[in-house]
Design an enzyme around this catalytic site. Structure first.
Site, PDB file in Angstrom:
ATOM      1  N   SER A   1       0.627  -1.272   0.137  1.00 17.41           N
ATOM      2  CA  SER A   1       0.160   0.177  -0.021  1.00 17.41           C
ATOM      3  C   SER A   1       0.760   1.277   0.021  1.00 17.41           C
ATOM      4  CB  SER A   1      -0.848  -0.003   1.312  1.00 17.41           C
ATOM      5  OG  SER A   1      -2.108  -0.898   0.966  1.00 17.41           O
TER       6      SER A   1
ATOM      7  N   LYS B   1       0.213   3.354  -2.881  1.00 15.70           N
ATOM      8  CA  LYS B   1      -0.809   4.371  -2.962  1.00 15.70           C
ATOM      9  C   LYS B   1      -0.646   5.727  -2.813  1.00 15.70           C
ATOM     10  CE  LYS B   1      -4.415   0.838  -1.029  1.00 15.70           C
ATOM     11  NZ  LYS B   1      -3.692  -0.420  -1.346  1.00 15.70           N
TER      12      LYS B   1
ATOM     13  N   TYR C   1      -3.675  -1.970 -10.645  1.00 14.54           N
ATOM     14  CA  TYR C   1      -3.550  -2.014  -9.114  1.00 14.54           C
ATOM     15  C   TYR C   1      -2.623  -3.026  -8.442  1.00 14.54           C
ATOM     16  CZ  TYR C   1      -5.195  -2.415  -4.030  1.00 14.54           C
ATOM     17  OH  TYR C   1      -5.041  -2.275  -2.951  1.00 14.54           O
TER      18      TYR C   1
ATOM     19  N   TYR D   1      -3.964   3.283   7.761  1.00 16.43           N
ATOM     20  CA  TYR D   1      -5.401   2.539   8.103  1.00 16.43           C
ATOM     21  C   TYR D   1      -6.157   2.908   9.150  1.00 16.43           C
ATOM     22  CZ  TYR D   1      -2.166  -0.396   5.617  1.00 16.43           C
ATOM     23  OH  TYR D   1      -1.241  -1.011   4.759  1.00 16.43           O
TER      24      TYR D   1
ATOM     25  N   VAL E   1       1.233  -3.730   3.873  1.00 16.65           N
ATOM     26  CA  VAL E   1       1.220  -5.072   4.579  1.00 16.65           C
ATOM     27  C   VAL E   1       2.478  -5.729   4.317  1.00 16.65           C
ATOM     28  CG1 VAL E   1      -1.294  -5.214   4.697  1.00 16.65           C
ATOM     29  CG2 VAL E   1      -0.125  -6.175   2.687  1.00 16.65           C
TER      30      VAL E   1
HETATM   31  N1  GLN Z   1      -1.840  -5.378  -1.940  1.00 14.19           N
HETATM   32  C1  GLN Z   1      -2.822  -5.135  -0.691  1.00 14.19           C
HETATM   33  C2  GLN Z   1      -4.066  -5.255  -0.962  1.00 14.19           C
HETATM   34  O1  GLN Z   1      -4.812  -4.802  -1.796  1.00 14.19           O
HETATM   35  C3  GLN Z   1      -2.327  -4.006  -0.250  1.00 14.19           C
HETATM   36  C4  GLN Z   1      -3.153  -3.712   1.160  1.00 14.19           C
HETATM   37  C5  GLN Z   1      -1.905  -3.012   1.876  1.00 14.19           C
HETATM   38  O2  GLN Z   1      -1.061  -2.937   1.998  1.00 14.19           O
HETATM   39  N2  GLN Z   1      -2.736  -2.331   3.026  1.00 14.19           N
HETATM   40  O3  GLN Z   1      -4.948  -5.945  -0.076  1.00 14.19           O
END
Ligand code: GLN
Length: 303
Positions: A64, A67, A187, A239, A257
């Site tokens: 993430s 993002k 994505y 988060y 994650v």
């Molecule tokens: N690729 C992970 C997902 O889409 C990314 C989530 C994350 O790092 N919080 O669930």
């Protein structure tokens, strides 16, 4: 400040805790295989000084953290129009939650939850080859070629049931312009990019330099846009633990994650920590402790 000694000290302090607590992300099979007992840290100052310790040059799945760069590309390409289909409020829910999307008519709360990044990715897919553009963007920002881990990308695509649900849900509200498979393909590839702490400390440099490229000085984003990215990192970047991060660390952060967390000290430096074992919200357990030690020892904070 003796950053190199400081980072080595942080790693030495936390090393005895490696492997004792937390859990590697297990809902993506390729990530579940990553050995938990790793810890890296790196930083780059606005003047170009660099330091790294532990596994600071080992590459990991940025997940993430991507993002952040998706948002930066979206801001650069779309300007204010980006906010037509995306909010700017913390969700207070897990990053892959579906619940708010229904009552909020397919408009994700912010660009840092999965639904939000999928919505921004859709806008990018309408403009260019979003996979190639992201790799070019990151390679320019850290001045080294950046690649996707194809095994992780395939693993995400095979098990990304929630993301598939989120994308279809937004599509049903007319909020995605492109085919769900095309948007999710980009994505998943963005999440599966591999970088090290040092590469991420370099690549995020524009956020501590009012939008200026960390190496060339060219504007990547306007000063105002860069500040807004930092604001969103503080309120939504980790988060449903963003309040805890502000309380304990006091810096804009973005986590993934894969166990990485990037942090910005405006006008001073960017920092990245990595350790794969996560706490319940999906943030790196030792990464959080490392950032807490860093801000306690340096006194650096936005507050
Ligand atoms: N690729 C992970 C997902 O889409 C990314 C989530 C994350 O790092 N919080 O669930």
């Amino acid at each position: 400040m003796q950053f190199q000694l400081l980072l080595e000290d942080i790693v030495a302090t936390l090393r005895p805790q490696l492997g004792l607590a937390g859990q590697v992300a297990n809902y993506i099979p390729a990530l579940a295989r990553v050995p938990a007992a790793q810890l890296g840290i790196a930083l780059r100052t606005c003047d170009g000084e660099e330091a790294h310790a532990g596994d600071g040059t080992t590459q990991f799945s940025i997940q993430s953290i991507s993002k952040l760069f998706t948002l930066a590309l979206g801001m650069r390409e779309l300007g204010e129009a980006l906010w037509e289909r995306i909010g700017r409020e913390p969700s207070g829910n897990p990053f892959n939650s579906l619940v708010q999307l229904e009552s909020e008519h397919g408009i994700p709360r912010n660009p840092f939850i999965n639904a939000g990044a999928i919505a921004v990715t859709d806008r990018l897919v309408s403009r260019f080859d979003a996979r190639a553009e992201m790799l070019a963007f990151l390679s320019s920002l850290c001045q080294e070629p950046v690649v996707v881990d194809q095994e992780v990308a395939a693993s995400e695509a095979a098990t990304g049931f929630r993301n598939i649900a989120l994308a279809n849900f937004m599509k049903s509200f007319g909020r995605l312009d492109n085919e769900v498979t095309a948007v999710l393909g980009a994505y998943f590839h963005h999440c599966a990019i591999r970088m090290s702490c040092l590469q991420l400390a370099r690549a995020t440099g524009f956020l501590s330099r009012d939008g200026a490229h960390p190496f060339t000085g060219a504007q990547v984003l306007t000063e105002r846009q860069a500040r807004r990215v930092n604001a969103l990192m503080l309120t939504c970047g980790t988060y449903d633990a963003a309040g805890e991060f502000a309380f304990r660390i006091g810096l804009p952060c973005k986590s993934g994650v894969g166990g990485g967390i990037v942090a910005v000290v405006p006008d001073r430096l960017t920092l990245c920590v990595w350790s794969p074992a996560l706490e319940h919200s999906g943030n790196s357990l030792l990464g959080m402790k490392a950032l807490e030690l860093f801000t306690a020892k340096t006194g650096l904070s936005i507050f």
